[in-house]
Design a protein around this motif. Structure first.
Motif, PDB file in Angstrom:
ATOM      1  N   ARG A 154      35.668  31.155  36.238  1.00 31.41           N
ATOM      2  CA  ARG A 154      36.682  31.640  37.178  1.00 31.41           C
ATOM      3  C   ARG A 154      36.366  31.152  38.590  1.00 31.41           C
ATOM      4  O   ARG A 154      37.227  30.637  39.297  1.00 31.41           O
ATOM      5  N   GLU A 155      35.099  31.289  38.989  1.00 32.15           N
ATOM      6  CA  GLU A 155      34.700  30.852  40.328  1.00 32.15           C
ATOM      7  C   GLU A 155      34.872  29.338  40.491  1.00 32.15           C
ATOM      8  O   GLU A 155      35.285  28.861  41.540  1.00 32.15           O
ATOM      9  N   ARG A 156      34.584  28.587  39.423  1.00 29.94           N
ATOM     10  CA  ARG A 156      34.754  27.140  39.484  1.00 29.94           C
ATOM     11  C   ARG A 156      36.227  26.777  39.664  1.00 29.94           C
ATOM     12  O   ARG A 156      36.574  25.918  40.471  1.00 29.94           O
ATOM     13  N   ILE A 157      37.100  27.451  38.933  1.00 32.96           N
ATOM     14  CA  ILE A 157      38.542  27.174  39.034  1.00 32.96           C
ATOM     15  C   ILE A 157      39.046  27.494  40.436  1.00 32.96           C
ATOM     16  O   ILE A 157      39.808  26.724  41.025  1.00 32.96           O
ATOM     17  N   LYS A 161      44.765  31.830  41.260  1.00 28.75           N
ATOM     18  CA  LYS A 161      43.731  32.845  41.446  1.00 28.75           C
ATOM     19  C   LYS A 161      44.129  34.140  40.736  1.00 28.75           C
ATOM     20  O   LYS A 161      43.337  34.719  39.987  1.00 28.75           O
ATOM     21  N   ILE A 162      45.360  34.591  40.924  1.00 31.76           N
ATOM     22  CA  ILE A 162      45.826  35.827  40.293  1.00 31.76           C
ATOM     23  C   ILE A 162      45.823  35.677  38.774  1.00 31.76           C
ATOM     24  O   ILE A 162      45.381  36.573  38.043  1.00 31.76           O
ATOM     25  N   GLY A 163      46.317  34.533  38.289  1.00 31.46           N
ATOM     26  CA  GLY A 163      46.326  34.291  36.846  1.00 31.46           C
ATOM     27  C   GLY A 163      44.927  34.297  36.258  1.00 31.46           C
ATOM     28  O   GLY A 163      44.702  34.844  35.177  1.00 31.46           O
ATOM     29  N   THR A 164      43.990  33.699  36.973  1.00 38.99           N
ATOM     30  CA  THR A 164      42.604  33.671  36.508  1.00 38.99           C
ATOM     31  C   THR A 164      42.033  35.079  36.442  1.00 38.99           C
ATOM     32  O   THR A 164      41.401  35.462  35.455  1.00 38.99           O
ATOM     33  N   GLU A 211      43.679  37.894  36.132  1.00 37.83           N
ATOM     34  CA  GLU A 211      44.340  38.643  35.073  1.00 37.83           C
ATOM     35  C   GLU A 211      43.807  38.225  33.697  1.00 37.83           C
ATOM     36  O   GLU A 211      43.561  39.069  32.839  1.00 37.83           O
ATOM     37  N   TYR A 212      43.624  36.936  33.516  1.00 40.89           N
ATOM     38  CA  TYR A 212      43.107  36.439  32.236  1.00 40.89           C
ATOM     39  C   TYR A 212      41.702  36.981  31.970  1.00 40.89           C
ATOM     40  O   TYR A 212      41.402  37.493  30.893  1.00 40.89           O
TER      41      TYR A 212
END
Length: 192
Positions: free
Chosen positions: A58-61, A112-115, A117-118
């Motif tokens: 997540r942090e990488r994305i 960011k929000i999608g990540t 939530e996922y």
């Protein structure tokens, strides 16, 4: 997932264990059960590592989206500087740069929000499974084991008292004198 397989193995042991007639109690091999619990403990770090990997991913994305955002902003700024000489081009460039910034910011925000939530969904499902498994298996299993040990301990104490009484009566029947106070049998040493 190895932890779920081990929990199913515990369930199978409990389901197939020999029962005590009329009591609803079962007899299980405590060593076998404890070995499975140890294996579950050994497997849990892998599940935690997966959660850590998800967090790192997540942090990488997010970092990648930020880098792209900054690259687009820098590119737009360079284009704007190049076209400053002509006012009409400057106005259009500024509008385009603003448009790109809004699109990029919105894309980064949505990513960011999608990540989040996922990842939250994955962690929520994992948390639910762990709570479910814990409530079904561990609470009931350990309560049952604790009661079985308490029952065995009570039975052993009653048997020892009966043996002491029988030994005392045998002593009297063989001509021994009754002591002023009943003397207990000596302890043979308790195992820990």
């Amino acid at each position: 997932m190895r932890v779920l397989e081990l929990l199913e193995e515990i369930e199978e042991i409990v389901d197939t264990a020999a029962g005590f007639p009329l009591t609803g109690k079962i007899m299980i091999d405590s060593e076998e059960l404890l070995e499975i619990v140890r294996e579950i403990r050994a497997e849990l770090p892998d599940e935690i590592q997966q959660a850590q990997w998800i967090k790192n991913e997540r942090e990488r994305i997010i970092a990648e989206a930020k880098t792209q955002y900054e690259a687009v902003i820098e590119d737009a700024q360079k284009q704007a500087d190049t076209l400053v000489e002509n006012n009409d081009i400057t106005v259009r460039s500024k509008l385009r740069a603003d448009e790109l910034m809004k699109v990029t910011e919105e894309t980064a925000k949505q990513l960011k929000i999608g990540t989040y939530e996922y990842l939250d969904g994955i962690l929520y499902n994992f948390q639910g499974k762990m709570e479910h498994l814990s409530s079904i298996y561990f609470g009931e299993m350990f309560t049952s084991i604790e009661k079985a040990f308490d029952d065995i301990n009570s039975a052993l104490a009653a048997n020892r008292d009966e043996l002491k009484d029988m030994a005392y009566r045998a002593h009297l029947e063989n001509g021994g004198e009754a002591p002023a106070e009943e003397a207990p049998l000596p302890d043979m040493g308790e195992e820990e």
